[in-house]
Motif scaffolding. Structure first.
Motif, PDB file in Angstrom:
ATOM      1  N   ALA A  59       0.834  -1.211   0.000  1.00 39.64           N
ATOM      2  CA  ALA A  59       0.000   0.000   0.000  1.00 39.64           C
ATOM      3  C   ALA A  59       0.867   1.258   0.000  1.00 39.64           C
ATOM      4  O   ALA A  59       0.542   2.251  -0.656  1.00 39.64           O
ATOM      5  CB  ALA A  59      -0.922  -0.008   1.209  1.00 39.64           C
ATOM      6  N   GLU A  60       1.956   1.222   0.719  1.00 42.01           N
ATOM      7  CA  GLU A  60       2.884   2.370   0.726  1.00 42.01           C
ATOM      8  C   GLU A  60       3.465   2.603  -0.662  1.00 42.01           C
ATOM      9  O   GLU A  60       3.595   3.740  -1.112  1.00 42.01           O
ATOM     10  CB  GLU A  60       4.008   2.122   1.746  1.00 42.01           C
ATOM     11  N   ARG A  63       0.751   4.200  -2.755  1.00 41.01           N
ATOM     12  CA  ARG A  63       0.585   5.603  -2.361  1.00 41.01           C
ATOM     13  C   ARG A  63       1.689   6.478  -2.942  1.00 41.01           C
ATOM     14  O   ARG A  63       1.437   7.569  -3.469  1.00 41.01           O
ATOM     15  CB  ARG A  63       0.577   5.736  -0.843  1.00 41.01           C
ATOM     16  N   GLU A  67       1.285   9.539  -5.589  1.00 40.00           N
ATOM     17  CA  GLU A  67       1.812  10.869  -5.261  1.00 40.00           C
ATOM     18  C   GLU A  67       2.759  11.369  -6.348  1.00 40.00           C
ATOM     19  O   GLU A  67       2.707  12.536  -6.746  1.00 40.00           O
ATOM     20  CB  GLU A  67       2.533  10.802  -3.911  1.00 40.00           C
TER      21      GLU A  67
END
Length: 161
Positions: A59-60, A63, A67
């Motif tokens: 998930a990081e 993300r 971004e």
């Protein structure tokens, strides 16, 4: 990094053997005794399969990718806006005609004044109008330069000498 951390978390479900070896010494009443030590430790994860940490790192990574895409889109939009503004300002300078029109106005008014066709007030009005036209031309040229600077800032490097 997040992909590597997720892979490491997935691998944590497998047992990790730890091998240790060394030398042990002990003092006795008569003498000093020496001997070898060998150990094998095997940690078996029964309840932690690493899925939670792997999902967190995955998930990081998602993300961070989102971004980055948002920042890239923002930079592209800023460059496009700056380029469009520069084009519009250059077109305004080209359409205005600049100093040639103002100089022609003053010259025509001076000739007419010398010929006695117009009075001093009309001549001064023509000079004032030409001065305002020059100021507007200078302001348009300043706008062009500021638009060039904005485009250079958006691109991140100098484009003009």
């Amino acid at each position: 990094r997040s992909a590597l951390e997720a892979e490491a978390a997935r691998r944590a479900r497998w047992p990790e053997p730890v091998v240790s070896a060394g030398l042990k010494r002990a003092d006795t009443e008569r003498d000093r005794e020496k001997g070898g030590v060998f150990g094998l430790n095997l940690a078996i994860p029964l309840f932690d399969t690493g899925a939670r940490d792997a999902a967190r790192w995955t998930a990081e990574g998602v993300r961070l990718a989102a971004e980055r895409a948002a920042i890239e889109q923002q930079v592209r939009a800023e460059v496009e806006r700056a380029a469009e503004a520069l084009t519009l300002r250059r077109q305004a300078v080209a359409d205005a005609g600049g100093d040639a029109v103002a100089a022609e106005l003053v010259t025509t008014a001076e000739v007419a004044y010398r010929e006695g066709e117009i009075g001093i007030v009309v001549l001064l009005d023509a000079v004032r109008t030409a001065s305002r036209a020059r100021m507007r031309d200078l302001e348009r040229r300043l706008d062009v330069r500021l638009a060039e600077i904005a485009l250079e800032r958006a691109v991140g490097e100098g484009l003009w000498p």
